[in-house]
Motif scaffolding. Structure first.
Motif, mmCIF file in Angstrom:
data_model
loop_
_atom_site.group_PDB
_atom_site.id
_atom_site.type_symbol
_atom_site.label_atom_id
_atom_site.label_comp_id
_atom_site.label_asym_id
_atom_site.label_seq_id
_atom_site.Cartn_x
_atom_site.Cartn_y
_atom_site.Cartn_z
ATOM 1 N N SER A 328 0.749 -1.217 0.119
ATOM 2 C CA SER A 328 0.050 -0.026 -0.010
ATOM 3 C C SER A 328 0.798 1.180 0.076
ATOM 4 N N SER A 381 -6.087 5.232 -5.696
ATOM 5 C CA SER A 381 -6.659 4.049 -6.298
ATOM 6 C C SER A 381 -8.126 4.625 -6.450
ATOM 7 N N LEU A 382 -8.937 3.711 -7.238
ATOM 8 C CA LEU A 382 -10.229 4.132 -7.453
ATOM 9 C C LEU A 382 -11.164 4.261 -6.133
ATOM 10 N N THR A 383 -10.916 3.301 -5.228
ATOM 11 C CA THR A 383 -11.546 3.247 -3.960
ATOM 12 C C THR A 383 -11.342 4.439 -3.237
ATOM 13 N N GLU A 384 -9.990 4.909 -3.182
ATOM 14 C CA GLU A 384 -9.603 6.039 -2.616
ATOM 15 C C GLU A 384 -10.251 7.504 -3.084
ATOM 16 N N GLN A 385 -10.348 7.600 -4.479
ATOM 17 C CA GLN A 385 -11.050 8.560 -5.083
ATOM 18 C C GLN A 385 -12.543 8.751 -4.739
ATOM 19 N N ALA A 386 -13.032 7.603 -4.884
ATOM 20 C CA ALA A 386 -14.408 7.614 -4.511
ATOM 21 C C ALA A 386 -14.839 7.937 -3.308
ATOM 22 N N ALA A 387 -14.010 7.589 -2.283
ATOM 23 C CA ALA A 387 -14.204 8.308 -0.783
ATOM 24 C C ALA A 387 -14.011 9.733 -0.824
ATOM 25 N N SER A 390 -16.809 11.462 -2.589
ATOM 26 C CA SER A 390 -18.171 11.329 -1.750
ATOM 27 C C SER A 390 -18.040 12.347 -0.571
#
Length: 435
Positions: A328, A381-387, A390
């Motif tokens: 990570s 990452s896409l997950t971090e960008q989504a958070a 949001s």
């Protein structure tokens, strides 16, 4: 001793009386002319290497540009910095009266920086080249081609100038000019407004930047010496693992010798038996030879990689010399690269462009400014960008609108302008739903 081209000209009686570039040739050998010869411009990098022979390190190795770029860690560092600078968009922005900003697409310089600096290079190629030269030599120069757009002077092209042909000169009354020695023709003096000078942030005189080849030659020379020693060991050194000794006066009979030879061939050869030991007889003693590992050659090479990391500010793991798993930590490495390595180059580019490519009136108005878009290197990452998005779209302290998020992913805006009623969640983009 390092000899500059000017010093060599004075020592050899060289003059430019004809106004044409003179050339140096190898001297005529006694007894007749040389059948093969080389011609070089006095001001060319090749002739400079011929006269100076590069710079000799304490190890005896002459360190020049070619040898330096053969060092994998040094090449990786230069390539990483240059390609990162080259691929990031460079935009000309305008500050508006209402406090907002936008891209100054109507200004001629915008296209020069973002799309086409000249007729033979893309923006990526131009910036990568200039950055590479600034890293190696400390200074990179480009000729500014001015023209008129809308009745106002504007930069139309930025054309790289050959390495080793430009020198900045500051007069006693602090007027900056540039002495330019073209490949064909007499030396000319260019005004500061006609030259784009991009240099290393570190300078010893305030005019010229400090090149990596000037400060890292000892480390590069030591690395080259270690590589050469390891290559010689592999090519000419003895690769046997060790010797088998017998007590004085003890000779093997034919049967014992054949058994030992068969054991070496069948039981201890090949990759599967690497590192295995022999079962000896008749009082024999095994004595291992030195190996590349025991000679610490590998540790020496790794130490030089660390030195390259220090000289270039590139994180050691990004030089592909870290034994630990990235996991990570990739995002942190990217942040480290941008914060401690690339940011100073961003500022150097931005201020050099504003100094050289904007007119004095435009600089005084303080409306136009240049900005690198480093967002591509800082995205997680896409997950971090989504958070992140949001929270940016949330009700408590929201600071973004849906269309701004869509623009970050190069998606077309919604027709409602991106405004959403309070308390209503942002709809997922149709492209995401389809995926």
């Amino acid at each position: 001793m390092t000899v500059s081209p000017d010093e060599y000209r004075r020592a050899s009686g060289y003059r430019r009386s004809t106004g044409q570039q003179q050339r140096a040739t190898l001297p005529v050998a006694p007894g007749g002319p040389v059948q093969a010869f080389t011609t070089m411009d006095f001001d060319s990098p090749e002739f400079r290497d011929f006269v100076n022979g590069g710079r000799q390190a304490t190890t005896g190795v002459v360190v020049g540009e070619r040898l330096a770029l053969r060092n994998s860690a040094f090449f990786r560092a230069v390539n990483l910095i240059a390609s990162s600078i080259g691929m990031l968009p460079t935009h000309l922005h305008r500050r508006k009266a209402d406090g907002t900003t936008d891209k100054a697409k109507d200004h001629p310089l915008y296209r020069v920086l973002h799309k086409r600096p000249n007729k033979f290079q893309t923006a990526f190629e131009f910036k990568s080249y200039m950055q590479t030269v600034a890293l190696l030599d400390g200074n990179a120069y480009a000729r500014i081609v001015w023209g008129l757009r809308g009745g106002k002077p504007a930069v139309l092209q930025l054309i790289p100038m050959a390495r080793g042909t430009v020198d900045p000169i500051l007069s006693d009354d602090w007027v900056l000019t540039f002495r330019y020695r073209p490949k064909n023709g007499a030396t000319v003096t260019l005004q500061a407004k006609d030259v784009f000078h991009f240099r290393h942030p570190i300078s010893k005189d305030g005019l010229k930047g400090l090149g990596l080849l000037d400060v890292a030659f000892e480390s590069l020379g030591l690395a080259a010496t270690a590589d050469r020693a390891l290559a010689k060991l592999m090519s000419t050194g003895m690769m046997a693992g060790g010797a088998i000794e017998f007590p004085d006066g003890k000779d093997l009979d034919d049967d014992a010798f054949e058994r030992l030879r068969a054991s070496l061939r069948d039981d201890h050869s090949g990759a599967d038996n690497a590192g295995s030991w022999l079962l000896l007889e008749d009082g024999a003693t095994a004595k291992p030879f030195a190996t590349p590992e025991s000679s610490q050659t590998d540790e020496t090479v790794k130490r030089q990689v660390e030195n390259v990391a220090r000289f270039t500010d590139v994180p050691r793991p990004l030089l592909m010399m870290d034994e630990t798993s990235w996991g990570s930590g990739i995002r942190e490495l990217g942040l480290f690269l941008v914060t401690y390595c690339l940011t100073k180059w961003f500022v150097a580019w931005e201020q050099a462009i504003e100094r050289s490519c904007l007119t004095e009136a435009e600089q005084d108005a303080d409306e136009l400014y240049v900005k690198f878009n480093d967002g591509a290197l800082l995205r997680g990452s896409l997950t971090e960008q989504a958070a992140f998005f949001s929270k940016a779209l949330g009700n408590n302290g929201a600071w973004m609108e849906p269309n701004e998020v869509r623009a970050a992913f190069e998606l077309n805006p919604h027709s409602d302008g991106g405004g959403l009623p309070k308390g209503k969640p942002a709809p997922a983009p149709k492209e995401v739903e389809d995926a």
